[in-house]
Design a protein around this motif. Structure first.
Motif, PDB file in Angstrom:
ATOM      1  N   ASN A 320       0.839  -1.198   0.000  1.00  0.00           N
ATOM      2  CA  ASN A 320       0.000   0.000   0.000  1.00  0.00           C
ATOM      3  C   ASN A 320       0.878   1.252   0.000  1.00  0.00           C
ATOM      4  O   ASN A 320       1.805   1.365   0.805  1.00  0.00           O
ATOM      5  N   TRP A 321       0.548   2.208  -0.861  1.00  0.00           N
ATOM      6  CA  TRP A 321       1.392   3.396  -0.995  1.00  0.00           C
ATOM      7  C   TRP A 321       1.483   4.142   0.331  1.00  0.00           C
ATOM      8  O   TRP A 321       0.477   4.576   0.889  1.00  0.00           O
ATOM      9  N   GLY A 322       2.691   4.284   0.821  1.00  0.00           N
ATOM     10  CA  GLY A 322       2.927   5.092   2.005  1.00  0.00           C
ATOM     11  C   GLY A 322       2.621   4.405   3.320  1.00  0.00           C
ATOM     12  O   GLY A 322       3.011   4.893   4.388  1.00  0.00           O
ATOM     13  N   LEU A 323       1.922   3.256   3.292  1.00  0.00           N
ATOM     14  CA  LEU A 323       1.595   2.516   4.511  1.00  0.00           C
ATOM     15  C   LEU A 323       1.621   1.029   4.183  1.00  0.00           C
ATOM     16  O   LEU A 323       0.607   0.423   3.840  1.00  0.00           O
ATOM     17  N   VAL A 324       2.797   0.428   4.262  1.00  0.00           N
ATOM     18  CA  VAL A 324       2.964  -0.983   3.933  1.00  0.00           C
ATOM     19  C   VAL A 324       2.583  -1.824   5.143  1.00  0.00           C
ATOM     20  O   VAL A 324       3.036  -1.561   6.257  1.00  0.00           O
ATOM     21  N   THR A 325       1.743  -2.813   4.916  1.00  0.00           N
ATOM     22  CA  THR A 325       1.296  -3.699   5.988  1.00  0.00           C
ATOM     23  C   THR A 325       2.027  -5.025   5.905  1.00  0.00           C
ATOM     24  O   THR A 325       2.262  -5.555   4.808  1.00  0.00           O
ATOM     25  N   TYR A 326       2.385  -5.581   7.083  1.00  0.00           N
ATOM     26  CA  TYR A 326       3.167  -6.817   7.165  1.00  0.00           C
ATOM     27  C   TYR A 326       2.570  -7.756   8.199  1.00  0.00           C
ATOM     28  O   TYR A 326       1.971  -7.316   9.187  1.00  0.00           O
ATOM     29  N   ARG A 327       2.794  -9.030   8.004  1.00  0.00           N
ATOM     30  CA  ARG A 327       2.693  -9.949   9.125  1.00  0.00           C
ATOM     31  C   ARG A 327       3.809  -9.593  10.107  1.00  0.00           C
ATOM     32  O   ARG A 327       4.914  -9.224   9.707  1.00  0.00           O
ATOM     33  N   GLU A 328       3.526  -9.750  11.382  1.00  0.00           N
ATOM     34  CA  GLU A 328       4.531  -9.384  12.384  1.00  0.00           C
ATOM     35  C   GLU A 328       5.859 -10.096  12.145  1.00  0.00           C
ATOM     36  O   GLU A 328       6.930  -9.501  12.249  1.00  0.00           O
ATOM     37  N   ALA A 329       5.806 -11.388  11.812  1.00  0.00           N
ATOM     38  CA  ALA A 329       7.032 -12.174  11.655  1.00  0.00           C
ATOM     39  C   ALA A 329       7.891 -11.672  10.505  1.00  0.00           C
ATOM     40  O   ALA A 329       9.097 -11.943  10.463  1.00  0.00           O
ATOM     41  N   ASN A 330       7.309 -10.922   9.567  1.00  0.00           N
ATOM     42  CA  ASN A 330       8.061 -10.464   8.407  1.00  0.00           C
ATOM     43  C   ASN A 330       8.645  -9.062   8.557  1.00  0.00           C
ATOM     44  O   ASN A 330       9.460  -8.657   7.737  1.00  0.00           O
ATOM     45  N   LEU A 331       8.222  -8.329   9.580  1.00  0.00           N
ATOM     46  CA  LEU A 331       8.753  -6.976   9.782  1.00  0.00           C
ATOM     47  C   LEU A 331       9.577  -6.878  11.061  1.00  0.00           C
ATOM     48  O   LEU A 331      10.608  -6.189  11.090  1.00  0.00           O
ATOM     49  N   LEU A 332       9.146  -7.538  12.119  1.00  0.00           N
ATOM     50  CA  LEU A 332       9.814  -7.415  13.414  1.00  0.00           C
ATOM     51  C   LEU A 332      10.922  -8.448  13.535  1.00  0.00           C
ATOM     52  O   LEU A 332      10.770  -9.608  13.154  1.00  0.00           O
ATOM     53  N   TYR A 333      12.039  -8.010  14.092  1.00  0.00           N
ATOM     54  CA  TYR A 333      13.199  -8.888  14.247  1.00  0.00           C
ATOM     55  C   TYR A 333      13.747  -8.743  15.655  1.00  0.00           C
ATOM     56  O   TYR A 333      14.121  -7.647  16.072  1.00  0.00           O
ATOM     57  N   ASP A 334      13.763  -9.863  16.375  1.00  0.00           N
ATOM     58  CA  ASP A 334      14.289  -9.903  17.738  1.00  0.00           C
ATOM     59  C   ASP A 334      15.542 -10.759  17.745  1.00  0.00           C
ATOM     60  O   ASP A 334      15.458 -11.983  17.572  1.00  0.00           O
ATOM     61  N   PRO A 335      16.733 -10.168  17.900  1.00  0.00           N
ATOM     62  CA  PRO A 335      17.967 -10.954  17.861  1.00  0.00           C
ATOM     63  C   PRO A 335      17.989 -12.107  18.857  1.00  0.00           C
ATOM     64  O   PRO A 335      18.681 -13.111  18.641  1.00  0.00           O
ATOM     65  N   GLY A 336      17.229 -11.977  19.933  1.00  0.00           N
ATOM     66  CA  GLY A 336      17.236 -13.036  20.940  1.00  0.00           C
ATOM     67  C   GLY A 336      16.462 -14.273  20.553  1.00  0.00           C
ATOM     68  O   GLY A 336      16.741 -15.369  21.050  1.00  0.00           O
ATOM     69  N   THR A 337      15.470 -14.124  19.654  1.00  0.00           N
ATOM     70  CA  THR A 337      14.633 -15.268  19.284  1.00  0.00           C
ATOM     71  C   THR A 337      14.509 -15.479  17.778  1.00  0.00           C
ATOM     72  O   THR A 337      14.108 -16.561  17.345  1.00  0.00           O
ATOM     73  N   SER A 338      14.821 -14.478  16.991  1.00  0.00           N
ATOM     74  CA  SER A 338      14.667 -14.588  15.536  1.00  0.00           C
ATOM     75  C   SER A 338      15.913 -15.197  14.915  1.00  0.00           C
ATOM     76  O   SER A 338      17.039 -14.907  15.326  1.00  0.00           O
ATOM     77  N   SER A 339      15.712 -16.010  13.904  1.00  0.00           N
ATOM     78  CA  SER A 339      16.815 -16.712  13.256  1.00  0.00           C
ATOM     79  C   SER A 339      17.427 -15.881  12.142  1.00  0.00           C
ATOM     80  O   SER A 339      16.904 -14.829  11.751  1.00  0.00           O
ATOM     81  N   ASN A 340      18.509 -16.400  11.600  1.00  0.00           N
ATOM     82  CA  ASN A 340      19.141 -15.787  10.436  1.00  0.00           C
ATOM     83  C   ASN A 340      18.173 -15.768   9.256  1.00  0.00           C
ATOM     84  O   ASN A 340      18.123 -14.803   8.486  1.00  0.00           O
ATOM     85  N   ARG A 341      17.370 -16.821   9.123  1.00  0.00           N
ATOM     86  CA  ARG A 341      16.370 -16.864   8.063  1.00  0.00           C
ATOM     87  C   ARG A 341      15.330 -15.772   8.266  1.00  0.00           C
ATOM     88  O   ARG A 341      14.908 -15.110   7.311  1.00  0.00           O
ATOM     89  N   ASN A 342      14.905 -15.556   9.498  1.00  0.00           N
ATOM     90  CA  ASN A 342      13.952 -14.474   9.785  1.00  0.00           C
ATOM     91  C   ASN A 342      14.536 -13.122   9.375  1.00  0.00           C
ATOM     92  O   ASN A 342      13.828 -12.272   8.819  1.00  0.00           O
ATOM     93  N   ARG A 343      15.809 -12.937   9.640  1.00  0.00           N
ATOM     94  CA  ARG A 343      16.442 -11.659   9.312  1.00  0.00           C
ATOM     95  C   ARG A 343      16.480 -11.441   7.802  1.00  0.00           C
ATOM     96  O   ARG A 343      16.176 -10.347   7.318  1.00  0.00           O
ATOM     97  N   GLU A 344      16.821 -12.488   7.062  1.00  0.00           N
ATOM     98  CA  GLU A 344      16.836 -12.347   5.609  1.00  0.00           C
ATOM     99  C   GLU A 344      15.431 -12.097   5.073  1.00  0.00           C
ATOM    100  O   GLU A 344      15.224 -11.300   4.147  1.00  0.00           O
ATOM    101  N   THR A 345      14.447 -12.771   5.642  1.00  0.00           N
ATOM    102  CA  THR A 345      13.060 -12.566   5.215  1.00  0.00           C
ATOM    103  C   THR A 345      12.654 -11.113   5.399  1.00  0.00           C
ATOM    104  O   THR A 345      12.041 -10.502   4.518  1.00  0.00           O
TER     105      THR A 345
END
Length: 925
Positions: A320-345
């Motif tokens: 969406n122009w100017g307001l992109v919507t995401y699933r939480e898992a695809n935008l938020l990254y927590d180094p303590g629990t998110s994997s390398n694959r999550n980061r690339e995603t």
């Protein structure tokens, strides 16, 4: 202002209405004519984030005026496309006013009626509209703020023990009509003036900045029906398609930064922002925006870049122009629990969505009144954007595994479709949804990558910067400018239209004994060749990069006809074609050259380029499935892997062996196959054990981190005692101390699944509790997949039942859970029985916003390889054919085709495969 008649309350729920001016057959014509042209909408929406006392349901109300111009004289007017749940809609007021510069005149309405098949509300006027005249359409409406993940909907989450509600939207592809009356087709673009009413203290977002930025730092409070609400008005949007509109009302907070004049904000749940889960996305967005501005040679066209993480969202993300919507898992990254694959995603999806911003905006600016679907452009350049932001990852090469090999599997079926379809053939909403598949995204990306390679990247980029926007108007292959400054055998138009307008792809066959080179349409089932047709007789103009043994430089040669000759006859050890898989095709050789290539892999595999090692395995397996190579040769291409340490060849082999597991894990071939794979993977397991100092840290290289996961997963799943003891111990330590999960984020998916498979009810219940407890979406996703790994049929049945209980499994995740259960050989029959039993309920009650029906059908039928399963699938098609399959229509046909091919393959290959695996096991003993 003359209101329409009150609509009967007996009409069924979930009807979709429409407006246009045309004399047509309302029962069969699904496209809007250009008789009325929208220019601007003024829309006010008031979503209630608490349920009504009388009904317990959430609603929204709204009103709008839409400025339109009439292109033709007609008596009959229809307005597209308002979808309302009539249980809440007692009436709809519709007024049509003729406007001049100084006067306005109401037009009386004789009657109105609904045509649900074509999604129209037809409005009968008592006099004709005038060509060239301006009109204003006014409507009042209301509907349910449902949890169906389509249109204007609600998403719920819990924070600090408090249940909270988000009003959000998903208008793509045809859900704007579900929210308010509109001309819901991509080419019918307009300017949107949006106003949102919401509870004081909450925040409202839309595509443009709110006027509060300029008027005051305080909320603007008004009273509506005696209720105090905040009124947030937004600047007019750019002229855009209705499916790009975005609306959000929430209790969220954000992080912000500036990149030049562009405001960047990451929005999420308050706790997620406080804990820093939006930091990576914020730090990434600016550099990616800069890259695309340089790459396209143009400025980012909008004043802000808001990105928001939603608890419930059907797609991975939406541009969406100017307001992109995401699933939480695809935008938020927590180094303590998110994997390398999550980061690339996160990196690649942000790049993908931001790439759309410039493409879509400049398409409309240069090509008003037209619409272009990108043909995979955003998918291709997302790798470039992510590579710019994370240069050490070498992520550009992964397009071969993640897109090219993936789409080959679909495009090799007779039920595939061209990259670009005739606009007139796509009319129904479910047909539109079907178009957003691997062909549109992945094949589009692969073909663009091929174009960039044979032109050279500098020429490709120069072509974009000089006339990219004219290219968007007339499709990729019409870009004459690309013909300048590069030597090509034909025009770009002539070369590329064969890749865009005909389905499928070729297999290039090189005979090194004669020097002959030929091409054929590649189909997994050659018997289906008589049911497919092409405007180009399945001939392609094919760029072939090739090399001989001992050569470092790959030459480029063009295969122009179905059969061609080139100097591939040589005294060298081997010939290798399609270097780095820059071409969208497979390659076959005479058996002698295949044997020389495999011998090179067995002796010194590094001589062959990395990507081509992955290619050789993938081509061999798929050529064998198409009966163009012996199955034993394909299996033999994996034998060198005991000495391979790189991720791409290993992943290619595991992807292809996955088919063998699907076909054979319920037969007597299973154990010999397991023994062989265990022998191959244990050296890799020990390699990473030593590299990581007995699993105490992660490898440094991006792809090594991926291959470490492969080593652990395959060592455990093939019965490696050391691996199983390791994962069981780690999981038990977590169970003993639930507050401290010491399992590395990269390894959690594998460890969780292994523990579920080895454990029982206690392990499953613990994982379920952690799944329901966690507020981190990436961690929830890992646990959700792992819960399907249990070998207990009772637990699997219970887990399947949760997919129809949104309080247990979110609607957005229901498809993934069912497919994950089907992926477990203990759960295949359970998942298929569950889908058959509940199909009508899921299809009619949940709808397209909740279930990905195509993914569901594909997922639960992937193992089908018996006559009984084929018969069940045919019965399923027959039993539900009257109601149709919506967006899964093509998937059902592909499942039937795939199952028929699987049956043939199993009959022809099972004994040979069993003998081969048995011989390998005997050799090691």
């Amino acid at each position: 202002m003359v209101p329409t008649d009150v609509l009967p309350e007996t009409w069924p729920m979930e009807l979709v209405y429409a407006i246009a001016v045309h004399t047509l057959n309302f029962h069969t014509f699904y496209r809007l004519p250009a008789s009325l042209v929208p220019e601007r909408y003024h829309v006010t929406l008031w979503p209630r984030l608490t349920p009504e006392l009388s009904s317990g349901l959430y609603i929204f109300t709204g009103e709008e005026s839409c400025d339109v111009s009439s292109a033709h004289d007609q008596v009959l007017a229809t307005w597209t496309n308002l979808k309302i749940t009539l249980f809440f809609t007692k009436y709809i007021n519709i007024n049509i006013v003729k406007t001049n510069n100084r006067t306005a005149r109401a037009i009386s309405i004789q009657s109105s009626w609904l045509q649900p098949n074509t999604q129209y509300l037809v409005v009968q006027l008592d006099w004709e509209l005038t060509k060239g005249q301006k009109y204003q359409l006014y409507a009042e409406f209301s509907g349910e703020l449902a949890d169906d993940l389509a249109g204007f909907y609600r998403s719920e989450y819990e924070e600090d023990g408090v249940q909270k509600v988000v009003a959000t939207s998903q208008m793509h592809p045809t859900h704007a009509r579900k929210t308010f009356p509109c001309f819901d087709e991509p080419a019918m673009k307009a300017v949107f003036h949006i106003t949102l009413l919401h509870a004081p203290g909450s925040v409202a977002l839309s595509n443009a900045k709110s006027f509060i930025f300029f008027e005051s730092a305080n909320e603007i409070i008004i009273h509506v029906d005696g209720v105090a609400v905040t009124q947030t008005r937004f600047e007019p949007t750019k002229r855009m398609s209705s499916y790009l509109l975005a609306l959000v009302v929430s209790d969220y907070t954000h992080l912000s930064a500036k990149q030049g004049d562009t405001l960047i904000r990451i929005w999420a749940r308050r706790k997620a922002i406080e804990e820093g889960h939006g930091n990576y996305a914020l730090n990434l967005t600016g550099p990616i925006l800069d890259f695309f501005q340089q790459y396209y040679n143009t400025s980012y066209p909008l004043s802000k870049s808001d990105q928001i993480a939603l608890p419930d969202f059907y797609f991975g993300a939406m541009e969406n122009w100017g307001l992109v919507t995401y699933r939480e898992a695809n935008l938020l990254y927590d180094p303590g629990t998110s994997s390398n694959r999550n980061r690339e995603t996160t990196a690649t999806i942000i790049a993908h969505e931001l790439a759309h911003m410039v493409i879509d905006y400049w398409t409309d600016l240069i090509c008003p009144g037209q619409w272009f679907g990108n043909l995979g452009f955003a998918s291709y350049v997302s790798y470039l954007g992510a590579d710019y932001a994370e240069p050490t990852w070498n992520v550009k090469d992964l397009i071969v595994l993640d897109d090219i090999h993936r789409v080959f599997a679909v495009d090799a079926l007779a039920s595939s479709h061209p990259l670009s379809s005739d606009e007139a053939s796509i009319t129904l909403p479910e047909q539109i949804t079907e178009q957003f598949d691997a062909i549109s995204y992945s094949k589009g990306a692969a073909v663009l990558r091929m174009l960039s390679d044979f032109l050279s990247e500098p020429v490709f980029v120069q072509g974009l910067s000089v006339c990219f926007y004219r290219f968007l108007c007339t499709y990729l292959y019409m870009l004459k400018h690309f013909d300048k400054g590069v030597s090509l055998p034909r025009t770009v138009d002539d070369i590329m239209k064969r890749w865009v307008l005909q389905m499928g792809f070729p297999v290039v066959t090189i005979d090194t004994t004669t020097g002959a080179v030929s091409q054929e349409h590649f189909l997994l089932d050659a018997d289906s060749s008589d049911v497919v047709t092409s405007p180009f007789n399945y001939e392609w103009l094919i760029p072939v990069r090739w090399m001989r043994s001992g050569e470092m430089q790959a030459d480029l040669w063009w295969l122009m006809e179905r059969t061609g000759m080139e100097s591939y006859k040589c005294g060298c050890d081997w010939v290798l074609a399609n270097i780095n898989v820059t071409g969208y095709y497979r390659v076959n050789y005479d058996l002698a050259n295949w044997e020389r290539l495999l011998a090179q892999l067995d002796t010194q595999h590094q001589v062959i380029p990395l990507i081509n090692r992955a290619q050789l395995v993938d081509d061999a397996f798929n050529l064998a499935r198409a009966k163009l190579l012996p199955t034993t040769l394909a299996l033999g291409s994996t034998s060198y892997l005991s000495a391979e340490r790189e991720y791409m060849p290993w992943q290619s082999a595991l992807d292809n062996m996955h088919y063998y597991y699907l076909m054979l894990d319920r037969t007597d071939v299973y154990q010999p196959m397991q023994d062989y794979m265990k022998r191959l993977v244990m050296p890799l397991f020990l390699y990473f054990k030593n590299m990581t100092s007995n699993w105490t840290h992660a490898p440094d290289r991006h792809t090594d981190q991926y291959n470490q996961v492969n080593a652990l997963r395959m060592a455990c799943s093939t019965g490696g005692a050391e691996c199983q003891n390791l994962t069981t111990t780690w999981f038990k330590q977590w169970m003993d101390n639930p507050q401290h999960n010491l399992i590395h984020p990269n390894l959690r998916s594998t460890v969780y699944c292994s523990a579920m498979a080895a454990g029982g009810a206690a392990e499953w219940e613990f994982a379920w509790f952690q799944f329901k407890k966690t507020s981190v979406a990436t961690e929830a996703s890992k646990l959700m997949s792992a819960l399907a790994c249990t070998n207990s049929q009772e637990l699997l049945k219970r887990y399947l039942s949760y997919t129809l209980q949104p309080e247990m499994i979110r609607k957005q995740d229901a498809t993934s859970v069912i497919v994950s259960v089907a992926g477990n050989r203990e759960g295949q029959e359970l998942a298929w029985a569950f889908v058959r039993e509940h199909w009508k309920y899921m299809f009619t009650q949940y709808g397209v916003g909740s279930f990905s029906f195509a993914s569901l059908i594909n997922g639960v039928t992937m193992r089908f390889s018996t006559s009984a399963e084929l018969q069940q699938l045919r019965e399923f098609e027959r039993e539900n054919g009257a109601a149709g399959f919506g967006s899964a229509t093509l998937a059902v046909q592909q499942a039937l085709e795939r199952t028929t091919a699987n049956i043939k393959w199993l009959q022809q290959n099972k004994q040979e495969v069993l003998d081969w695996f048995s011989r390998q096991t005997a050799i090691t003993e």
